[in-house]
Design a protein around this motif. Structure first.
Motif, PDB file in Angstrom:
ATOM      1  N   ARG A 188      -8.175   5.439   8.558  1.00  0.00           N
ATOM      2  CA  ARG A 188      -7.731   5.870   7.437  1.00  0.00           C
ATOM      3  C   ARG A 188      -6.570   5.031   6.766  1.00  0.00           C
ATOM      4  O   ARG A 188      -6.194   4.923   5.743  1.00  0.00           O
ATOM      5  CB  ARG A 188      -7.578   7.281   7.505  1.00  0.00           C
ATOM      6  CG  ARG A 188      -8.943   7.890   7.429  1.00  0.00           C
ATOM      7  CD  ARG A 188      -8.853   9.427   7.486  1.00  0.00           C
ATOM      8  NE  ARG A 188     -10.092   9.994   8.419  1.00  0.00           N
ATOM      9  CZ  ARG A 188     -10.098  11.064   8.970  1.00  0.00           C
ATOM     10  NH1 ARG A 188      -9.036  11.899   9.271  1.00  0.00           N
ATOM     11  NH2 ARG A 188     -11.059  11.342   9.690  1.00  0.00           N
ATOM     12  N   ILE A 189      -5.681   4.741   7.847  1.00  0.00           N
ATOM     13  CA  ILE A 189      -4.393   4.112   7.581  1.00  0.00           C
ATOM     14  C   ILE A 189      -4.608   2.539   7.035  1.00  0.00           C
ATOM     15  O   ILE A 189      -4.164   2.041   6.168  1.00  0.00           O
ATOM     16  CB  ILE A 189      -3.379   4.299   8.559  1.00  0.00           C
ATOM     17  CG1 ILE A 189      -3.050   5.794   8.784  1.00  0.00           C
ATOM     18  CG2 ILE A 189      -2.230   3.406   8.414  1.00  0.00           C
ATOM     19  CD1 ILE A 189      -2.032   5.959  10.125  1.00  0.00           C
ATOM     20  N   GLY A 236       0.592  10.127   9.210  1.00  0.00           N
ATOM     21  CA  GLY A 236      -0.645   9.702   8.818  1.00  0.00           C
ATOM     22  C   GLY A 236      -1.360   9.654  10.199  1.00  0.00           C
ATOM     23  O   GLY A 236      -2.742   9.150  10.136  1.00  0.00           O
ATOM     24  N   CYS A 265      -0.474  12.487   3.375  1.00  0.00           N
ATOM     25  CA  CYS A 265       1.065  12.136   3.678  1.00  0.00           C
ATOM     26  C   CYS A 265       1.500  10.663   3.705  1.00  0.00           C
ATOM     27  O   CYS A 265       2.809  10.489   3.372  1.00  0.00           O
ATOM     28  CB  CYS A 265       1.213  12.706   5.004  1.00  0.00           C
ATOM     29  SG  CYS A 265       0.539  11.613   6.413  1.00  0.00           S
ATOM     30  N   LEU A 266       0.685   9.867   3.389  1.00  0.00           N
ATOM     31  CA  LEU A 266       0.850   8.516   3.299  1.00  0.00           C
ATOM     32  C   LEU A 266       0.561   7.665   1.825  1.00  0.00           C
ATOM     33  O   LEU A 266       0.724   6.778   1.692  1.00  0.00           O
ATOM     34  CB  LEU A 266       0.217   7.582   4.261  1.00  0.00           C
ATOM     35  CG  LEU A 266       0.806   7.834   5.638  1.00  0.00           C
ATOM     36  CD1 LEU A 266       0.140   7.113   6.675  1.00  0.00           C
ATOM     37  CD2 LEU A 266       2.286   7.524   5.846  1.00  0.00           C
ATOM     38  N   ARG A 267       0.081   8.864   1.092  1.00  0.00           N
ATOM     39  CA  ARG A 267      -0.270   8.248  -0.311  1.00  0.00           C
ATOM     40  C   ARG A 267       0.440   8.599  -1.144  1.00  0.00           C
ATOM     41  O   ARG A 267       0.671   9.610  -1.663  1.00  0.00           O
ATOM     42  CB  ARG A 267      -1.663   8.987  -0.784  1.00  0.00           C
ATOM     43  CG  ARG A 267      -2.742   8.251  -1.735  1.00  0.00           C
ATOM     44  CD  ARG A 267      -3.034   6.972  -0.996  1.00  0.00           C
ATOM     45  NE  ARG A 267      -4.099   6.263  -1.883  1.00  0.00           N
ATOM     46  CZ  ARG A 267      -4.029   5.440  -2.704  1.00  0.00           C
ATOM     47  NH1 ARG A 267      -2.808   5.004  -3.009  1.00  0.00           N
ATOM     48  NH2 ARG A 267      -5.162   4.836  -3.337  1.00  0.00           N
ATOM     49  N   GLY A 304       0.991  -1.137   0.018  1.00  0.00           N
ATOM     50  CA  GLY A 304      -0.079  -0.110   0.132  1.00  0.00           C
ATOM     51  C   GLY A 304       0.933   1.190  -0.014  1.00  0.00           C
ATOM     52  O   GLY A 304       0.385   2.259  -0.091  1.00  0.00           O
ATOM     53  N   GLY A 305       2.097   1.164   0.233  1.00  0.00           N
ATOM     54  CA  GLY A 305       3.075   2.221   0.100  1.00  0.00           C
ATOM     55  C   GLY A 305       3.241   3.006   1.431  1.00  0.00           C
ATOM     56  O   GLY A 305       4.220   4.026   1.810  1.00  0.00           O
ATOM     57  N   VAL A 306       2.534   2.552   2.536  1.00  0.00           N
ATOM     58  CA  VAL A 306       2.613   3.332   3.956  1.00  0.00           C
ATOM     59  C   VAL A 306       3.928   3.067   4.675  1.00  0.00           C
ATOM     60  O   VAL A 306       4.532   4.008   4.962  1.00  0.00           O
ATOM     61  CB  VAL A 306       1.495   2.820   4.815  1.00  0.00           C
ATOM     62  CG1 VAL A 306       1.502   3.424   6.136  1.00  0.00           C
ATOM     63  CG2 VAL A 306       0.318   3.182   4.294  1.00  0.00           C
ATOM     64  N   PRO A 353      -5.115   9.723   4.452  1.00  0.00           N
ATOM     65  CA  PRO A 353      -4.055  10.868   4.809  1.00  0.00           C
ATOM     66  C   PRO A 353      -3.092  11.163   3.433  1.00  0.00           C
ATOM     67  O   PRO A 353      -2.318  10.077   3.146  1.00  0.00           O
ATOM     68  CB  PRO A 353      -3.410  10.022   5.787  1.00  0.00           C
ATOM     69  CG  PRO A 353      -3.511   8.633   5.756  1.00  0.00           C
ATOM     70  CD  PRO A 353      -4.867   8.595   4.994  1.00  0.00           C
ATOM     71  N   ALA A 382       2.729  14.219   9.460  1.00  0.00           N
ATOM     72  CA  ALA A 382       3.329  13.675   8.136  1.00  0.00           C
ATOM     73  C   ALA A 382       3.447  12.228   8.256  1.00  0.00           C
ATOM     74  O   ALA A 382       4.298  11.656   7.547  1.00  0.00           O
ATOM     75  CB  ALA A 382       4.820  14.427   7.881  1.00  0.00           C
ATOM     76  N   ARG A 415      11.041   6.209   4.530  1.00  0.00           N
ATOM     77  CA  ARG A 415      11.758   7.283   4.013  1.00  0.00           C
ATOM     78  C   ARG A 415      11.416   8.735   4.687  1.00  0.00           C
ATOM     79  O   ARG A 415      12.451   9.510   4.800  1.00  0.00           O
ATOM     80  CB  ARG A 415      10.973   7.544   2.425  1.00  0.00           C
ATOM     81  CG  ARG A 415      11.751   8.456   1.619  1.00  0.00           C
ATOM     82  CD  ARG A 415      11.187   8.510   0.175  1.00  0.00           C
ATOM     83  NE  ARG A 415      10.275   9.587   0.190  1.00  0.00           N
ATOM     84  CZ  ARG A 415      10.127  10.372  -0.823  1.00  0.00           C
ATOM     85  NH1 ARG A 415      10.667  10.073  -2.186  1.00  0.00           N
ATOM     86  NH2 ARG A 415       9.130  11.127  -1.132  1.00  0.00           N
ATOM     87  N   HIS A 416      10.310   9.161   5.290  1.00  0.00           N
ATOM     88  CA  HIS A 416      10.265  10.150   5.991  1.00  0.00           C
ATOM     89  C   HIS A 416      11.077  10.127   7.283  1.00  0.00           C
ATOM     90  O   HIS A 416      11.879  11.142   7.674  1.00  0.00           O
ATOM     91  CB  HIS A 416       8.580  10.073   6.554  1.00  0.00           C
ATOM     92  CG  HIS A 416       8.455  11.459   7.458  1.00  0.00           C
ATOM     93  ND1 HIS A 416       8.233  12.540   7.188  1.00  0.00           N
ATOM     94  CD2 HIS A 416       8.272  11.052   8.851  1.00  0.00           C
ATOM     95  CE1 HIS A 416       7.877  13.350   8.260  1.00  0.00           C
ATOM     96  NE2 HIS A 416       8.048  12.488   9.356  1.00  0.00           N
ATOM     97  N   LEU A 469      -5.265   1.759   3.561  1.00  0.00           N
ATOM     98  CA  LEU A 469      -4.085   1.768   2.602  1.00  0.00           C
ATOM     99  C   LEU A 469      -3.145   0.406   2.850  1.00  0.00           C
ATOM    100  O   LEU A 469      -2.686  -0.168   1.981  1.00  0.00           O
ATOM    101  CB  LEU A 469      -3.180   2.995   2.980  1.00  0.00           C
ATOM    102  CG  LEU A 469      -4.097   4.275   2.541  1.00  0.00           C
ATOM    103  CD1 LEU A 469      -3.233   5.344   3.098  1.00  0.00           C
ATOM    104  CD2 LEU A 469      -4.318   4.477   1.182  1.00  0.00           C
ATOM    105  N   THR A 497       6.642   4.938   2.785  1.00  0.00           N
ATOM    106  CA  THR A 497       6.669   6.287   3.047  1.00  0.00           C
ATOM    107  C   THR A 497       7.234   6.670   4.274  1.00  0.00           C
ATOM    108  O   THR A 497       7.799   7.612   4.411  1.00  0.00           O
ATOM    109  CB  THR A 497       5.195   6.753   2.861  1.00  0.00           C
ATOM    110  OG1 THR A 497       4.518   6.427   1.337  1.00  0.00           O
ATOM    111  CG2 THR A 497       5.004   8.320   2.790  1.00  0.00           C
ATOM    112  N   THR A 538       5.081  12.064  -1.701  1.00  0.00           N
ATOM    113  CA  THR A 538       3.628  11.696  -1.201  1.00  0.00           C
ATOM    114  C   THR A 538       2.683  12.785  -1.997  1.00  0.00           C
ATOM    115  O   THR A 538       2.947  13.767  -2.611  1.00  0.00           O
ATOM    116  CB  THR A 538       3.740  12.112   0.224  1.00  0.00           C
ATOM    117  OG1 THR A 538       3.945  13.394   0.516  1.00  0.00           O
ATOM    118  CG2 THR A 538       4.681  11.220   1.151  1.00  0.00           C
TER     119      THR A 538
END
Lengths: 327, 176
Positions: free
Chosen positions: A141-142, B45, B62-64, A43-45, B60, B43, A51-52, A145, A48, B24
């Motif tokens: 919401r998370i 989620g 920021c997580l897409r 899902g890319g979470v 969110p 940032a 990386r963050h 994903l 992401t 993102t």
């Protein structure tokens, strides 16, 4: 059609752009994964967040850090996630998006979202430990994903689904372009760079079975677990535990499946549950972090093991007696 | 090398060229497209400030990952309201004073917009679960929940009004 061009990279953007590949079929995805530097993207979470986290620590580096972080927990990328230069997106592949029921198993595709698992009524009835674990992850919401495969493949000892699935005896079907094999949850870091999790297979419980998941959060909401525990039991008609399984997460090497083999056949009551809790605390090694010291977590492991096992036994007892089960 | 992406953004077809498809959606909306109504909070989620609607679901931004949006439908706070007036959710926040500093408001509004699109008359439990996905560090949520309930009422009133207007302008309505 509006055409908008991107300007200069913003400060938070990776200096090493990823190549994102979007195959149309599982076979195509497996071929793409044979390339040097290719990695699976669900899902890319997780990607992401990693990386963050890296750029928050060191804006000039795209490398990983050995330091464990309280928020994104990216301390140790498993081998199949290191040094990726291209991401193969598999989260929308139809082959990975189904929940299939057969006579003996339920097979959950790796691309199924945690929110879908949480809401699946048949799973809620048969494997509440799994739906409770899925529903405890982050926010709704998370959960829309995050894919099951991504959550498991992350190899994070505090993730919720791996704890529940380890207790439930799940088997991962792992595919590469040239092979299909199975792994247990505890073997997920053996995934090769060219492999992906196709699905997670669970036996359908029979008889008087019950399961429960307990997650302790130091702050109360929306964080990774301080400790997390999953319990599974099956009782015979006399109330003795014929199957007994407990897995503990958020500990070194987790999820750790506690050895309870010699307790099978014991009456599923307070004495047994206390012994299960004692063993869980004695045979796991929690690490101290912002959520609590190792000593504190050991006490929490005992308490939440007790709660999880109590919940599982209660559910099993609510299941009607078969009239003859003895295995 | 730039990567081309095409998707629907606020009811328009857009084509963008990004250096990194793993960027993102939040970064692209704010830094590249100038749509700064979507706010960057945590940032990671959790705070909900960057909530947008993708294919009808609140997520969110920021997580897409923007590279995964090819062909999808994205709505941001800039899509709401217009010459005819505020969206019922926006109007409800104004009416109930459901904000103080306003930073979290676009996220709240988009989350509730997605909820009302899916369920026009949600019960209080669903409203609470939706608001639960957005942090507000000013108001303490009482007025935000008031605004959410008011949004349900305002949307219902708009639907009734539109329905009556439709009936009045239809051949059957004109005959009456």
């Amino acid at each position: 059609m509006t055409i908008l061009d991107r300007g200069l990279p913003s400060p938070g953007v990776s200096p090493d752009p990823m190549v994102l590949l979007t195959p149309r079929s599982l076979d195509e995805a497996l071929h793409l994964l044979t390339a040097e530097g290719a990695a699976v993207l669900g899902g890319g979470v997780g990607h992401t967040l990693r990386r963050h986290d890296r750029h928050r620590r060191d804006p000039t580096s795209s490398g990983s850090s050995p330091e464990r972080d309280a928020i994104s927990q990216t301390s140790s990328d498993p081998p199949h996630k290191r040094d990726a230069t291209s991401l193969v997106s598999v989260g929308s592949l139809p082959e990975l998006r189904t929940i299939l029921w057969s006579g003996e198993h339920v097979t959950i595709g790796a691309g199924v979202r945690l929110g879908e698992i949480e809401a699946d009524e048949r799973l809620v009835r048969t494997w509440p430990i799994v739906t409770e674990a899925a529903g405890s992850v982050a926010t709704g919401r998370i959960r829309r994903l995050v894919t099951l495969g991504g959550n498991v493949a992350a190899g994070d000892d505090s993730h919720d689904l791996p704890v529940a699935l380890a207790a439930a005896g799940a088997v991962l079907t792992v595919r590469s372009v040239s092979s299909t094999r199975t792994l247990r949850i505890g073997e997920v870091n053996d995934l090769g760079g060219d492999e992906l999790i196709q699905d997670v297979r669970l036996p359908i419980p029979s008889g008087r079975a019950g399961s429960a998941y307990e997650k302790f959060l130091s702050r109360g909401v929306w964080e990774y677990a301080c400790v997390n525990v999953g319990a599974v039991v099956r009782l015979d008609d006399a109330g003795a535990a014929r199957r007994l399984s407990l897995a503990v997460g958020s500990v070194t090497g987790g999820p750790v499946v506690i050895d309870l083999a010699d307790l099978r056949g014991s009456v599923a009551g307070g004495v047994l549950i206390d012994e299960v809790a004692r063993r869980a605390a004695a045979s796991t090694r929690p690490y101290g972090d912002v959520k609590g010291s190792a000593e504190y977590k050991t006490r929490m492991i005992a308490e939440f093991s007790r709660r999880a096992m109590t919940g599982a036994v209660r559910r099993a007892e609510e299941t009607p007696r078969s009239g003859g089960e003895s295995t | 090398m730039m990567v081309r992406l095409r998707f629907r953004l606020n009811h328009e077809d857009v084509e963008i060229h990004v250096r990194d498809p793993a960027s993102t959606l939040l970064d692209v909306l704010r830094d590249d497209l100038g749509l700064t109504g979507t706010k960057s909070g945590c940032a990671i989620g959790y705070c909900g400030a960057c909530t947008v609607i993708v294919d009808g679901e609140a997520v969110p931004a920021c997580l897409r990952m923007v590279g995964l949006l090819e062909g999808r439908e994205v709505r941001t706070i800039e899509d709401l309201g217009g010459p005819e007036g505020l969206d019922p959710v926006q109007a409800a926040f104004v009416k109930c004073a459901g904000l103080q500093c306003g930073f979290c408001t676009p996220g709240h509004v988009m989350a509730l917009r997605a909820l009302l699109d899916e369920e026009p008359e949600p019960d209080d439990e669903r409203i609470r679960r939706t608001v639960d996905g957005n942090y507000c560090r000013c108001t303490g949520y009482v007025k935000i929940l008031d605004a959410a309930r008011e949004a349900v009422a305002l949307q219902k009133a708009v639907a009734v009004r539109n329905s009556r207007a439709g009936a009045a302008t239809s051949p059957e309505g004109r005959r009456r």
